[in-house]
Motif scaffolding. Structure first.
Motif, PDB file in Angstrom:
ATOM      1  N   VAL A 121       0.838  -1.207   0.000  1.00  0.00           N
ATOM      2  CA  VAL A 121       0.000   0.000   0.000  1.00  0.00           C
ATOM      3  C   VAL A 121       0.870   1.253   0.000  1.00  0.00           C
ATOM      4  O   VAL A 121       0.595   2.215  -0.718  1.00  0.00           O
ATOM      5  N   GLN A 122       1.948   1.247   0.782  1.00  0.00           N
ATOM      6  CA  GLN A 122       2.849   2.401   0.809  1.00  0.00           C
ATOM      7  C   GLN A 122       3.488   2.637  -0.558  1.00  0.00           C
ATOM      8  O   GLN A 122       3.597   3.777  -1.008  1.00  0.00           O
ATOM      9  N   LEU A 123       3.909   1.568  -1.226  1.00  0.00           N
ATOM     10  CA  LEU A 123       4.501   1.711  -2.568  1.00  0.00           C
ATOM     11  C   LEU A 123       3.482   2.333  -3.528  1.00  0.00           C
ATOM     12  O   LEU A 123       3.818   3.244  -4.292  1.00  0.00           O
ATOM     13  N   LEU A 124       2.258   1.863  -3.488  1.00  0.00           N
ATOM     14  CA  LEU A 124       1.214   2.413  -4.361  1.00  0.00           C
ATOM     15  C   LEU A 124       0.966   3.883  -4.045  1.00  0.00           C
ATOM     16  O   LEU A 124       0.825   4.705  -4.955  1.00  0.00           O
ATOM     17  N   ASP A 125       0.929   4.228  -2.747  1.00  0.00           N
ATOM     18  CA  ASP A 125       0.727   5.625  -2.348  1.00  0.00           C
ATOM     19  C   ASP A 125       1.869   6.525  -2.821  1.00  0.00           C
ATOM     20  O   ASP A 125       1.673   7.706  -3.067  1.00  0.00           O
ATOM     21  N   GLU A 126       3.064   5.943  -2.964  1.00  0.00           N
ATOM     22  CA  GLU A 126       4.228   6.692  -3.429  1.00  0.00           C
ATOM     23  C   GLU A 126       4.280   6.778  -4.957  1.00  0.00           C
ATOM     24  O   GLU A 126       5.204   7.349  -5.521  1.00  0.00           O
ATOM     25  N   GLY A 127       3.276   6.180  -5.615  1.00  0.00           N
ATOM     26  CA  GLY A 127       3.235   6.226  -7.075  1.00  0.00           C
ATOM     27  C   GLY A 127       4.066   5.155  -7.746  1.00  0.00           C
ATOM     28  O   GLY A 127       4.385   5.242  -8.925  1.00  0.00           O
ATOM     29  N   ILE A 128       4.423   4.120  -6.993  1.00  0.00           N
ATOM     30  CA  ILE A 128       5.224   3.021  -7.532  1.00  0.00           C
ATOM     31  C   ILE A 128       4.268   1.879  -7.890  1.00  0.00           C
ATOM     32  O   ILE A 128       3.581   1.349  -7.028  1.00  0.00           O
ATOM     33  N   ALA A 129       4.232   1.533  -9.170  1.00  0.00           N
ATOM     34  CA  ALA A 129       3.309   0.499  -9.643  1.00  0.00           C
ATOM     35  C   ALA A 129       3.783  -0.879  -9.209  1.00  0.00           C
ATOM     36  O   ALA A 129       4.920  -1.267  -9.474  1.00  0.00           O
ATOM     37  N   VAL A 130       2.924  -1.602  -8.508  1.00  0.00           N
ATOM     38  CA  VAL A 130       3.201  -2.978  -8.111  1.00  0.00           C
ATOM     39  C   VAL A 130       1.972  -3.819  -8.443  1.00  0.00           C
ATOM     40  O   VAL A 130       0.857  -3.300  -8.509  1.00  0.00           O
ATOM     41  N   LEU A 131       2.187  -5.094  -8.650  1.00  0.00           N
ATOM     42  CA  LEU A 131       1.097  -6.001  -9.005  1.00  0.00           C
ATOM     43  C   LEU A 131       1.229  -7.282  -8.197  1.00  0.00           C
ATOM     44  O   LEU A 131       2.137  -8.076  -8.450  1.00  0.00           O
ATOM     45  N   PRO A 132       0.359  -7.492  -7.197  1.00  0.00           N
ATOM     46  CA  PRO A 132       0.395  -8.759  -6.464  1.00  0.00           C
ATOM     47  C   PRO A 132       0.058  -9.911  -7.416  1.00  0.00           C
ATOM     48  O   PRO A 132      -0.861  -9.811  -8.219  1.00  0.00           O
ATOM     49  N   LEU A 133       0.828 -10.993  -7.331  1.00  0.00           N
ATOM     50  CA  LEU A 133       0.635 -12.137  -8.215  1.00  0.00           C
ATOM     51  C   LEU A 133       0.276 -13.376  -7.422  1.00  0.00           C
ATOM     52  O   LEU A 133       0.819 -13.602  -6.346  1.00  0.00           O
ATOM     53  N   PRO A 134      -0.598 -14.221  -7.967  1.00  0.00           N
ATOM     54  CA  PRO A 134      -0.938 -15.468  -7.277  1.00  0.00           C
ATOM     55  C   PRO A 134       0.194 -16.476  -7.392  1.00  0.00           C
ATOM     56  O   PRO A 134       0.946 -16.474  -8.367  1.00  0.00           O
ATOM     57  N   PRO A 135       0.331 -17.387  -6.400  1.00  0.00           N
ATOM     58  CA  PRO A 135       1.415 -18.360  -6.412  1.00  0.00           C
ATOM     59  C   PRO A 135       1.414 -19.268  -7.634  1.00  0.00           C
ATOM     60  O   PRO A 135       2.436 -19.798  -8.018  1.00  0.00           O
ATOM     61  N   VAL A 136       0.276 -19.482  -8.269  1.00  0.00           N
ATOM     62  CA  VAL A 136       0.196 -20.368  -9.430  1.00  0.00           C
ATOM     63  C   VAL A 136       1.140 -19.913 -10.536  1.00  0.00           C
ATOM     64  O   VAL A 136       1.558 -20.693 -11.375  1.00  0.00           O
ATOM     65  N   LEU A 137       1.544 -18.654 -10.524  1.00  0.00           N
ATOM     66  CA  LEU A 137       2.426 -18.133 -11.557  1.00  0.00           C
ATOM     67  C   LEU A 137       3.861 -18.587 -11.376  1.00  0.00           C
ATOM     68  O   LEU A 137       4.703 -18.372 -12.248  1.00  0.00           O
ATOM     69  N   LYS A 138       4.192 -19.215 -10.268  1.00  0.00           N
ATOM     70  CA  LYS A 138       5.546 -19.705 -10.037  1.00  0.00           C
ATOM     71  C   LYS A 138       5.819 -20.994 -10.819  1.00  0.00           C
ATOM     72  O   LYS A 138       6.954 -21.405 -10.969  1.00  0.00           O
ATOM     73  N   GLU A 139       4.748 -21.645 -11.306  1.00  0.00           N
ATOM     74  CA  GLU A 139       4.920 -22.893 -12.057  1.00  0.00           C
ATOM     75  C   GLU A 139       5.637 -22.598 -13.373  1.00  0.00           C
ATOM     76  O   GLU A 139       5.517 -21.516 -13.935  1.00  0.00           O
TER      77      GLU A 139
END
Length: 150
Positions: free
Chosen positions: A129-147
């Motif tokens: 949330v702090q990164l987003l508030d600072e204008g830094i784009a982040v995208l939470p990813l589901p664990p299934v993407l580690k395959e």
């Protein structure tokens, strides 16, 4: 925390997490909300049912979502989901794993103190949330993407 179903002009459907409705509107007005697939900033909310979490174990300290892949539905046809997963897995495979230093590295890249590159790692909900508030784009990813990619 508000979880919103969002859609871009290309009809890509995705989820966004915001501290409040005001936080969503503020980020939208500042151009911080974009489609993770095509980068389109023309995003609107879709109708969605509320999610009730009655007694579930809270997720651990990770920037990765603990949810399963999106279910098949008219809004998410199987081919669209397969394409999205393949693109997301490719992004993961082509990014650098910085582990628990994710928030620190993201800030360095944003400030120009480190080489610009794709990174992935773990961050707490508060750090995200702090990164987003600072204008830094982040995208939470589901664990299934580690395959591995197939």
């Amino acid at each position: 925390m508000k979880v919103l179903d969002l859609q871009c002009r290309s009809e890509h459907v995705f989820e966004g997490w915001f501290a409040s409705e005001e936080d969503f509107q503020s980020q939208l007005q500042r151009g911080l909300v974009q489609c993770p697939l095509c980068g389109d900033g023309q995003v609107h909310k879709r109708l969605s049912a509320p999610r009730l979490n009655l007694g579930a174990t809270p997720p651990g300290p990770s920037a990765l979502s603990q949810s399963a892949p999106l279910p098949e539905s008219p809004a998410h046809p199987p081919q669209q989901l397969a394409t999205w997963l393949q693109q997301a897995r490719r992004m993961v495979a082509e990014s650098e794993d910085v582990g628990s230093r994710f928030a620190e590295e993201a800030r360095k890249i944003h400030a120009g103190d480190a080489d610009e590159r794709a990174i992935r790692g773990q961050a707490t909900l508060q750090e995200t949330v702090q990164l987003l508030d600072e204008g830094i784009a982040v995208l939470p990813l589901p664990p299934v993407l580690k395959e591995p990619l197939q």
